[in-house]
Design an enzyme around this catalytic site. Structure first.
Site, mmCIF file in Angstrom:
data_model
loop_
_atom_site.group_PDB
_atom_site.id
_atom_site.type_symbol
_atom_site.label_atom_id
_atom_site.label_comp_id
_atom_site.label_asym_id
_atom_site.label_seq_id
_atom_site.Cartn_x
_atom_site.Cartn_y
_atom_site.Cartn_z
ATOM 1 N N ILE A 10 62.983 -22.191 73.674
ATOM 2 C CA ILE A 10 62.306 -23.444 73.373
ATOM 3 C C ILE A 10 62.178 -23.595 71.868
ATOM 4 O O ILE A 10 62.179 -22.597 71.141
ATOM 5 C CB ILE A 10 60.915 -23.498 74.054
ATOM 6 C CG1 ILE A 10 60.353 -24.919 74.073
ATOM 7 C CG2 ILE A 10 59.944 -22.521 73.391
ATOM 8 C CD1 ILE A 10 59.117 -25.071 74.969
ATOM 9 N N CYS A 11 62.091 -24.841 71.404
ATOM 10 C CA CYS A 11 61.803 -25.148 70.004
ATOM 11 C C CYS A 11 60.904 -26.385 70.007
ATOM 12 O O CYS A 11 60.191 -26.608 70.983
ATOM 13 C CB CYS A 11 63.089 -25.362 69.195
ATOM 14 S SG CYS A 11 64.028 -26.811 69.682
ATOM 15 N N GLN A 12 60.948 -27.183 68.979
ATOM 16 C CA GLN A 12 60.103 -28.371 68.946
ATOM 17 C C GLN A 12 60.702 -29.524 69.759
ATOM 18 O O GLN A 12 60.003 -30.187 70.497
ATOM 19 C CB GLN A 12 59.852 -28.827 67.505
ATOM 20 C CG GLN A 12 58.876 -29.989 67.384
ATOM 21 C CD GLN A 12 57.505 -29.664 67.956
ATOM 22 O OE1 GLN A 12 56.994 -28.557 67.824
ATOM 23 N NE2 GLN A 12 56.909 -30.632 68.635
ATOM 24 N N GLY A 27 64.252 -29.322 71.198
ATOM 25 C CA GLY A 27 65.360 -28.904 72.053
ATOM 26 C C GLY A 27 66.661 -28.692 71.298
ATOM 27 O O GLY A 27 67.616 -28.149 71.849
ATOM 28 N N MET A 43 58.764 -28.290 72.741
ATOM 29 C CA MET A 43 57.306 -28.367 72.717
ATOM 30 C C MET A 43 56.816 -29.814 72.659
ATOM 31 O O MET A 43 55.730 -30.126 73.127
ATOM 32 C CB MET A 43 56.742 -27.575 71.528
ATOM 33 C CG MET A 43 56.907 -26.080 71.645
ATOM 34 S SD MET A 43 56.058 -25.367 73.071
ATOM 35 C CE MET A 43 54.360 -25.632 72.615
#
Length: 120
Positions: A86-88, A90, A115
């Site tokens: 996961i990141c902020q 995608g 996120m």
């Protein structure tokens, strides 16, 4: 437009599209699907945002391994277990999924929307 300009446009478009396409063999999952995997034993959860982003807002059981450190920290992950990244938004996590795929990981899931989608 001349032939060179068209060729340049086509190459640029291909480059941009290929960067946004999901990696072959990487599943794109929703935040709800990611939450469902929290109960699964042996699943590894990796947040590839910066340490500052992670500190400001993260979800357990995600472990912070920033994207720029991923190649140097592969030993912390088991290639035989599923990895959920996961990141902020995608985008970085998709890059991370591609790195993992190239390094021999087989069961990789990218959280679509990152996120940003989690908090909605």
């Amino acid at each position: 437009m001349d032939m060179f300009t068209w060729l340049l446009i086509i190459v640029a478009a291909y480059f941009l599209i290929s960067r946004m396409m999901p990696a072959k063999g990487v599943a794109n999952i929703t935040t709800e699907e990611a939450k469902g995997k929290f109960k699964e034993k042996g699943t590894q959860f990796v947040d590839v945002r910066t340490a500052g982003e992670y500190k400001a807002n993260h979800r357990k059981p995600f472990k912070n391994i920033p994207l720029h450190e991923l190649k140097n920290r592969l030993a912390e992950l088991d290639k035989n277990k599923e990895v959920v990244v996961i990141c902020q938004s995608g985008m970085r996590s998709m890059k991370a999924a591609k790195v993992l795929k190239k390094q021999g990981f087989h069961n990789i899931s990218n959280v679509r929307g990152g996120m940003g989608a989690w908090s909605q």
